[in-house]
Design an enzyme around this catalytic site. Structure first.
Site, PDB file in Angstrom:
ATOM      1  N   LYS A   1       0.831  -1.216   0.000  1.00 33.64           N
ATOM      2  CA  LYS A   1       0.000   0.000   0.000  1.00 33.64           C
ATOM      3  C   LYS A   1       0.857   1.254   0.000  1.00 33.64           C
ATOM      4  CE  LYS A   1      -3.598  -2.670   0.682  1.00 33.64           C
ATOM      5  NZ  LYS A   1      -4.762  -2.813  -0.149  1.00 33.64           N
TER       6      LYS A   1
HETATM    7  C1  LIG Z   1      -1.081  -7.689   2.341  1.00 30.53           C
HETATM    8  C2  LIG Z   1      -2.144  -7.571   1.291  1.00 30.53           C
HETATM    9  N1  LIG Z   1      -2.116  -8.405   0.258  1.00 30.53           N
HETATM   10  C3  LIG Z   1      -3.033  -8.342  -0.714  1.00 30.53           C
HETATM   11  C4  LIG Z   1      -4.076  -7.447  -0.660  1.00 30.53           C
HETATM   12  C5  LIG Z   1      -5.044  -7.412  -1.791  1.00 30.53           C
HETATM   13  O1  LIG Z   1      -4.915  -6.240  -2.568  1.00 30.53           O
HETATM   14  P1  LIG Z   1      -6.157  -5.625  -3.308  1.00 30.53           P
HETATM   15  O2  LIG Z   1      -7.131  -5.246  -2.260  1.00 30.53           O
HETATM   16  O3  LIG Z   1      -5.631  -4.432  -4.007  1.00 30.53           O
HETATM   17  O4  LIG Z   1      -6.687  -6.673  -4.195  1.00 30.53           O
HETATM   18  C6  LIG Z   1      -4.172  -6.577   0.428  1.00 30.53           C
HETATM   19  C7  LIG Z   1      -5.295  -5.622   0.568  1.00 30.53           C
HETATM   20  O5  LIG Z   1      -6.372  -5.830   0.108  1.00 30.53           O
HETATM   21  C8  LIG Z   1      -3.164  -6.614   1.406  1.00 30.53           C
HETATM   22  O6  LIG Z   1      -3.189  -5.758   2.418  1.00 30.53           O
HETATM   23  N1  LIG Z   2      -6.297  -4.939   2.160  1.00 28.42           N
HETATM   24  C1  LIG Z   2      -6.723  -3.601   2.287  1.00 28.42           C
HETATM   25  C2  LIG Z   2      -8.185  -3.424   2.086  1.00 28.42           C
HETATM   26  C3  LIG Z   2      -8.481  -2.081   1.497  1.00 28.42           C
HETATM   27  O1  LIG Z   2      -8.056  -2.065   0.198  1.00 28.42           O
HETATM   28  P1  LIG Z   2      -7.771  -0.762  -0.632  1.00 28.42           P
HETATM   29  O2  LIG Z   2      -6.617  -1.141  -1.470  1.00 28.42           O
HETATM   30  O3  LIG Z   2      -8.992  -0.495  -1.373  1.00 28.42           O
HETATM   31  O4  LIG Z   2      -7.433   0.387   0.251  1.00 28.42           O
HETATM   32  C4  LIG Z   2      -6.219  -3.132   3.632  1.00 28.42           C
HETATM   33  O5  LIG Z   2      -5.204  -3.630   4.049  1.00 28.42           O
HETATM   34  O6  LIG Z   2      -6.792  -2.293   4.268  1.00 28.42           O
END
Ligand SMILES: Cc1ncc(COP(=O)(O)O)c(C=O)c1O
Ligand SMILES: N[C@@H](CCOP(=O)(O)O)C(=O)O
Length: 483
Positions: free
Chosen positions: A120
């Site tokens: 993130k």
């Molecule tokens: C550690 C981790 N891996 C994978 C994901 C999946 O990513 P996305 O939500 O963008 O599909 C998230 C959050 O959703 C995450 O925090």
């Molecule tokens: N896995 C995410 C969930 C939120 O996803 P986002 O990419 O839309 O912000 C988290 O860790 O909070």
């Protein structure tokens, strides 16, 4: 470059980048997309190969993102990407290095070297710079209301803490995050950060966020903004690392690789879909879910059937415990040629608690043949076995979400390199790592004392009015916010 909601019925409603950066979610409940995706030629890719080698990730980011933004001067954007993608915020000077797993076709794309040890940070560090820049140009302020399953929250808070004119109200699913994830967020004492424990799962938190964002009067009065991947700026920043990984794994034009992406809210893999649509030679996008496998079900069958909180399991890859993936709407909008009326119809059915089934249609056929998607899912036993095996055989320690990606990638190994996106560091998920390798993961020095010290978190029922009251109270308690 102008942007339209996935549910837009009228092209005249298109807006420039900085407007949608601050708006986050469109007023009609849809998500913003650029009117078209800029195209990148093989020649440009080779120039970017040279750029990455000589000037680094921040310079590449300015070029890729610059294709989507015409209301920030190029020099300013380059300054913002340089401020975002630098040490010591990122612990590796390459920002996004890649490494090979043994001598096989699988690679890891390391996205978790930022301040909070999750991918993130790759977008959030830039979002912090962009938001402060644009708010200061407008002499305005903002109340970020976000939802997290564990990683977005801390990443946003580390990117926005102490920033002028920005408050953050972050909703977390009570009791569902790991002790480390809770400590990362709840130990922050900055007055502009408010952490909230909601009685519910991540999808409840996300629904609350969308509910306050679609109350136009409330949103305007309290200057609500978004940092979840519903905000297009998150996705455009994530597109960059697909280009970076491709440039690092290949050594010449036209070479195809695939990506395996651990998936929850469909943000990370949606960025891959966009990179592919821009012309990056990506053969397949391999979507990996945990036991919460709504998206795997769609990509296998054509049936999209989000589940309620009672069927959203608490798993050992908890950040992916999501059953209603926001960004999926962006992909469906592309699949249906940006037909806003069709998108409204499909997601109207879903919002009413229903589902849609596009099996047997030309669109579903195109999901695989035209867009390169394949999918699979992983279980607790799979991820523990995968973490243990990579540790024993290669001395590589991965987190449970990345393990879901590796497990599904292995199902699809063919002759092209496959980059599994590493989405977090093991330190965040000590219990599962200990189960897999018989000892806890190493704690990087910068996190040494994170689980000590006092916690600040407000309990909240799953109720929109209660959230609105909290937002009002937060804004009123920060007089420096309202200019
Ligand atoms: C550690 C981790 N891996 C994978 C994901 C999946 O990513 P996305 O939500 O963008 O599909 C998230 C959050 O959703 C995450 O925090
Ligand atoms: N896995 C995410 C969930 C939120 O996803 P986002 O990419 O839309 O912000 C988290 O860790 O909070």
């Amino acid at each position: 470059m102008r942007y339209l909601s996935t549910r837009a019925l009228n092209a005249d409603d298109a807006k420039p980048f900085c407007d949608i950066l601050l708006e986050g979610l469109a007023a009609d409940g849809g998500l913003y997309l650029p009117e078209t995706y800029p195209q990148v030629s093989a020649e440009t890719l080779e120039q970017w190969r040279e750029l990455l080698a000589t000037e680094g990730y921040a310079a590449l980011a300015a070029r890729v993102i610059g294709l989507f933004i015409d209301d920030i001067p190029a020099d300013d954007l380059a300054r913002l990407t340089a401020a975002a993608y630098t040490g010591p915020k990122f612990s590796d000077p390459q920002i996004v290095p890649v490494s090979r797993i043994g001598a096989g076709p699988l690679w890891l794309g390391h996205l978790s070297n930022g301040p909070t040890a999750a991918f993130k940070d790759m977008a959030m560090q830039l979002l912090g710079e962009l938001m402060e820049y644009e708010l200061s140009r407008r002499g305005s302020w903002m109340t970020i209301v976000g939802a997290t399953s564990g990683d977005t929250g801390s990443s946003a808070e580390y990117a926005l803490r102490g920033r002028d004119g920005i408050a953050v109200v972050m909703l977390t699913p009570a009791g569902r995050m790991t002790p480390f994830q809770q400590a990362q967020m709840f130990s922050l004492s900055d007055p502009n950060i408010v952490n909230v424990a909601v009685e519910g799962v991540f999808d409840d938190c996300q629904d609350l966020v969308k509910a306050v964002h679609t109350d136009a009067a409330f949103k305007a009065t309290y200057h609500l903004g978004a940092v979840n991947s519903i905000n297009w700026a998150r996705l455009v920043a994530q597109v960059v690392y697909y280009f970076c990984c491709w440039l690092r794994v290949t050594d010449g034009p036209g070479q195809e690789i695939s990506f395996a992406v651990p998936t929850g809210n469909f943000g990370d893999i949606c960025a891959g879909h966009i990179a592919r649509a821009m012309g990056l030679p990506i053969r397949r996008l391999i979507l990996a879910t945990n036991e919460n496998d709504v998206l795997d079900e769609f990509f296998r069958t054509g049936v999209y059937r989000p589940r309620g909180p009672e069927q959203t399991w608490a798993t050992s890859s908890p950040s992916m415990d999501i059953s209603k993936a926001s960004n999926f709407e962006r992909f469906i909008a592309d699949l249906y040629g940006r037909d806003g009326a069709r998108v409204r119809e499909l997601f109207g059915a879903v919002a009413g608690g229903g589902f849609f089934d596009i099996s047997g249609t030309p669109e579903f056929e195109a999901v695989r043949t035209g867009y390169g998607f394949v999918s699979g899912s992983s279980t607790h036993a799979d991820r523990v076995a995968t973490i243990g095996r990579l540790w024993r055989e290669h001395g590589i320690l991965i987190d449970p979400h990345t393990a879901d990606g590796v497990k599904v990638a292995e199902q699809y190994v063919a002759d092209e390199p496959v980059v599994v996106l590493e989405t977090a560091l093991p330190v965040k998920f000590a219990e599962t790592i200990t189960e897999a390798i018989g000892e806890p993961p190493p704690t990087p020095e910068r996190f040494a004392h994170i689980e000590e010290g006092p916690r600040r978190v407000v309990d909240l029922p799953n109720d929109v009015d209660a959230l609105k009251q909290l937002i009002v109270g937060t804004v009123e308690s920060l007089p420096s916010l309202v200019r």
